[in-house]
Design a protein around this motif. Structure first.
Motif, mmCIF file in Angstrom:
data_model
loop_
_atom_site.group_PDB
_atom_site.id
_atom_site.type_symbol
_atom_site.label_atom_id
_atom_site.label_comp_id
_atom_site.label_asym_id
_atom_site.label_seq_id
_atom_site.Cartn_x
_atom_site.Cartn_y
_atom_site.Cartn_z
ATOM 1 N N PRO A 81 0.834 -1.207 0.000
ATOM 2 C CA PRO A 81 0.000 0.000 0.000
ATOM 3 C C PRO A 81 0.868 1.256 0.000
ATOM 4 N N ARG A 82 0.330 2.290 -0.655
ATOM 5 C CA ARG A 82 1.062 3.554 -0.701
ATOM 6 C C ARG A 82 1.086 4.183 0.687
ATOM 7 N N PRO A 83 2.213 4.756 1.065
ATOM 8 C CA PRO A 83 2.290 5.373 2.397
ATOM 9 C C PRO A 83 1.441 6.634 2.468
ATOM 10 N N SER A 84 0.913 6.887 3.624
ATOM 11 C CA SER A 84 0.168 8.136 3.836
ATOM 12 C C SER A 84 1.098 9.096 4.556
ATOM 13 N N LEU A 85 1.706 9.976 3.769
ATOM 14 C CA LEU A 85 2.656 10.929 4.325
ATOM 15 C C LEU A 85 1.915 12.140 4.873
ATOM 16 N N PRO A 86 2.423 12.723 5.944
ATOM 17 C CA PRO A 86 1.782 13.924 6.500
ATOM 18 C C PRO A 86 1.957 15.104 5.552
ATOM 19 N N ALA A 87 1.030 16.046 5.634
ATOM 20 C CA ALA A 87 1.134 17.278 4.843
ATOM 21 C C ALA A 87 2.299 18.108 5.355
#
Length: 112
Positions: free
Chosen positions: A105-111
């Protein structure tokens, strides 16, 4: 391309995409806040109502929308450029993931 370099490249690309999305959100928010401030400046209030009542009227909303439309016409090309960049970045990431068979799964990077 070995797995370590592929992983590093994907992380770099995801970070760039997160920065682009953050920049777009900041630009859209700045335009919205500027339109709101301009609408408030153009339509000063003569009366002070009870604090629980909103002083924002339908005419204020219409003025805000007109100002926002004008600002979006001016800033529209820059915002569109950012949106196209995001689409290109997403396509590049998906292409690289498909080419090398990355199913994680693609990582969910912080804004940023």
């Amino acid at each position: 391309m070995d797995r370590a370099r592929l992983h590093a490249a994907l992380l770099r690309m995801e970070a760039g995409l997160a920065r682009s999305r953050s920049n777009l959100a900041l630009a859209e928010r700045a335009v919205s806040l500027r339109a709101e401030a301009e609408a408030i400046r153009r339509r000063p209030k003569a009366r002070h109502y009870h604090r629980a009542m909103s002083r924002w009227t339908g005419a204020d909303e219409a003025e805000y929308r007109r100002i926002l439309d004008d600002l979006l016409k001016a800033a529209g090309p820059d915002l569109d450029r950012l949106r196209r960049r995001i689409v290109r970045q997403e396509a590049a990431i998906e292409t690289l993931r498909r080419k090398y068979g990355v199913n994680a799964p693609r990582p969910s990077l912080p804004a940023w």
